[in-house]
Scaffold this active site. Structure first.
Site, PDB file in Angstrom:
ATOM      1  CD  GLU A   1       4.530  -0.985   6.982  1.00 64.19           C
ATOM      2  OE1 GLU A   1       5.302  -0.327   7.174  1.00 64.19           O
ATOM      3  OE2 GLU A   1       4.521  -2.262   7.788  1.00 64.19           O
TER       4      GLU A   1
ATOM      5  CG  ASN B   1      10.639  -4.897   6.648  1.00 59.77           C
ATOM      6  OD1 ASN B   1      11.389  -3.922   6.230  1.00 59.77           O
ATOM      7  ND2 ASN B   1      10.006  -4.706   7.929  1.00 59.77           N
ATOM      8  CD  GLU B   2      12.513  -2.790  10.411  1.00 57.96           C
ATOM      9  OE1 GLU B   2      11.668  -2.968  11.672  1.00 57.96           O
ATOM     10  OE2 GLU B   2      12.651  -1.437  10.425  1.00 57.96           O
TER      11      GLU B   2
ATOM     12  CE1 TYR C   1      11.390   5.598   9.291  1.00 60.61           C
ATOM     13  CE2 TYR C   1      12.112   3.418  10.279  1.00 60.61           C
ATOM     14  CZ  TYR C   1      11.256   4.108   9.353  1.00 60.61           C
ATOM     15  OH  TYR C   1      10.471   3.207   8.421  1.00 60.61           O
TER      16      TYR C   1
ATOM     17  CD  GLU D   1      11.065   0.519   6.851  1.00 61.40           C
ATOM     18  OE1 GLU D   1      11.004   0.830   7.929  1.00 61.40           O
ATOM     19  OE2 GLU D   1      10.543  -0.522   6.325  1.00 61.40           O
TER      20      GLU D   1
ATOM     21  CD  GLN E   1       5.093   3.526   5.928  1.00 64.84           C
ATOM     22  OE1 GLN E   1       4.236   3.404   5.446  1.00 64.84           O
ATOM     23  NE2 GLN E   1       5.637   2.708   6.472  1.00 64.84           N
TER      24      GLN E   1
END
Ligand code: AHR
Length: 514
Positions: free
Chosen positions: A46, A193-194, A261, A317, A366
């Protein structure tokens, strides 16, 4: 009858866990044909902190080998682990990114503020052409996330035309003027995204409608059918998955995403990447293993609407998210990477492998200098993290056939809580080589794994192990080789079976050949 009873007794005695340091593992034949897609081993880059700028894309004067401003030592390291795809430009950044700002002469590209990540000025010097050049150097497939949150349908429609159309059109004319004759034929395409958060704060129903509209205008050009990925749930938001599966026709999406996450403590105070005690290590591993429940439950909902499993669950992710390194910009998400992170990566990849019938793409967050990075850089210096080496070991599973397993593991406990000490996955590749990846999360005990391999022939076993004296061990620029794989001598053939002595806090790759 006698024969059946005696083989049943043999099986039961095999499954019986003899002692608290013993595990049993049965590796079965693949009767389902499920393949572990190499795209499970994807990565994410990103416009965030020092991932793109100062990671992949460096100052012209930096004394390292470069193509244009792309750092080639980073490229070489990622090629070695066979990086299959790279997701870009975000993350939250994707929904404020306007692709036309990132093409054409660099000195004429408009600047913007990266509001999500530190409020820094983005000069747009790294845009579409630079990203696709990076993917071509890496030999990987691009995965581009389009802007739904603050973009338009027209903007996404034209971006796809610019990338993938081979005929005559205003977009292809512009592409050629900018130096690229042939289309790139990008396939993986994220529609936002999201969208439940930084990507537009939408309800699930609203997003489903937006997805349907955007998807119509994100066109398939000859040779470049898009694999469109809808924005999926955060963690255990099963309602979101249900709504998207209910409202988006199956033939309009290749995949539905999931973001999760592993946060050692909580979102306010995540916990240090390097200074933590055993309680925090245990909690982190427990949270990491929660991926098994997430994947199973999201998959079960998908199975209801899509029993043939046409739509992939794309965990685009994932990874451990800790506090930033002291003294670094809090908006840059720069964290160190310890043996604990390697155990998180290996356990998660074992989960994905075992669910490869549904999980067909994933992206660790990432790649360079951000969150659970594979690579850290400091000016001209570069180091490979413990997580990097997990991907090096696990690449053996890419595009191999899954071998389903039955695992009976002793428990690793802390107070009243328990998790299985051992997790594993197995596959057989096109040369009939069997690979088994095993993780022992227990930091104190060696675990003896009796492995039975049904109906698969093999003669020799070789292995590699990744471990260190402490789960807090890290690689630094001063000592870059503290955590790296070594030859593993703890596997012994016993007839057609295998006895493995799995060291504490370790990741082991076994390779069995004829
Ligand atoms: O990976 C960092 C951020 O985490 C991404 O930008 C966003 O999608 C997620 O919340």
């Amino acid at each position: 009858m006698k024969k059946i009873l005696s083989s049943l007794a043999a099986l039961l005695s095999f499954l019986y866990v003899a002692g608290q340091n013993d595990a049993t593992l049965t590796i079965q034949q693949n009767n389902t044909g499920a393949t572990i897609s190499r795209h499970i081993y994807g990565h994410f880059s990103e416009h965030l902190g020092r991932c793109i700028y100062d990671g992949f894309w460096v100052d012209e004067k930096l004394p390292v080998k470069k193509k244009d401003r792309i750092r080639l030592d980073v490229v070489e390291a990622l090629k070695k682990i066979q990086i299959p795809n790279l997701r870009w430009p975000g993350g939250c950044f994707a929904d404020e990114y306007h692709w036309r700002d990132g093409i054409g002469p660099r000195d004429q590209r408009p600047k913007m503020v990266n509001t999500n990540w530190g409020g820094v000025t983005e000069d747009n010097s790294f845009g579409t052409h630079e990203f696709l050049e990076l993917c071509s150097l890496l030999g990987c497939e691009p995965y581009i996330s389009g802007n739904v949150g603050s973009g338009t349908v027209e903007e996404m429609n034209k971006w796809v035309e610019y990338l993938n159309f081979n005929g005559e059109s205003p977009m292809t004319k512009m592409r050629k003027q900018n130096g690229r004759e042939e289309p790139w034929n990008v396939h993986f395409w994220g529609v936002g995204n999201e969208s439940w958060g930084c990507g537009g704060n939408m309800t699930a129903a609203r997003y489903a409608d937006e997805y349907r509209r955007y998807a119509v205008f994100a066109k398939n050009y000859p040779g470049a059918a898009l694999k469109k990925i809808a924005c999926g749930a955060s963690s255990d938001d099963y309602k979101w998955t249900e709504t998207e599966m209910q409202n988006i026709p199956l033939n309009q999406m290749w995949g539905l995403s999931l973001h999760y996450y592993t946060v050692p403590r909580n979102w306010q105070k995540k916990g240090s990447a390097t200074a933590f005690d055993e309680q925090e290590y245990f909690t982190t591993m427990k949270k990491c293993l929660y991926m098994e429940e997430l994947v199973s439950r999201h998959s079960a909902i998908m199975d209801h609407y899509d029993p043939q499993k046409r739509v992939a669950l794309a965990v685009d992710e994932w990874g451990i998210w800790t506090d930033v390194e002291p003294g670094t910009n809090p908006g840059f998400l720069y964290q160190q990477n310890s043996l604990r992170d390697a155990l998180v990566a290996a356990s998660t990849l074992n989960i994905f492998n075992n669910h490869c019938d549904r999980v067909r793409l994933a992206n660790l967050a990432q790649t360079v200098n951000v969150l659970q990075a594979l690579i850290l850089t400091d000016k001209e210096k570069m180091l490979l993290t413990p997580t990097y080496y997990v991907f090096d070991l696990f690449k053996a599973h890419q595009d191999a056939k899954l071998l389903p397993i039955l695992l009976n593991s002793p428990e690793y406990s802390m107070g009243d809580e328990k998790i299985p000490s051992v997790n594993a996955s197995a596959s057989v590749d096109s040369n009939n080589v069997i690979h088994v990846t095993l993780v022992n999360l227990d930091p104190h005990r060696t675990i003896n794994v009796s492995t039975q391999i049904s109906n698969l022939s093999w003669k020799t076993v070789d292995g590699q192990v990744l471990t260190a004296a402490k789960y807090t061990a890290v690689n630094t620029f001063e000592a870059p080789h503290t955590v790296q794989p070594a030859k593993f001598n703890g596997a012994k053939k016993n007839g057609n079976n295998l006895n493995v002595s799995l060291p504490p806090q370790s990741v082991v790759l076994l390779e069995m050949k004829n």
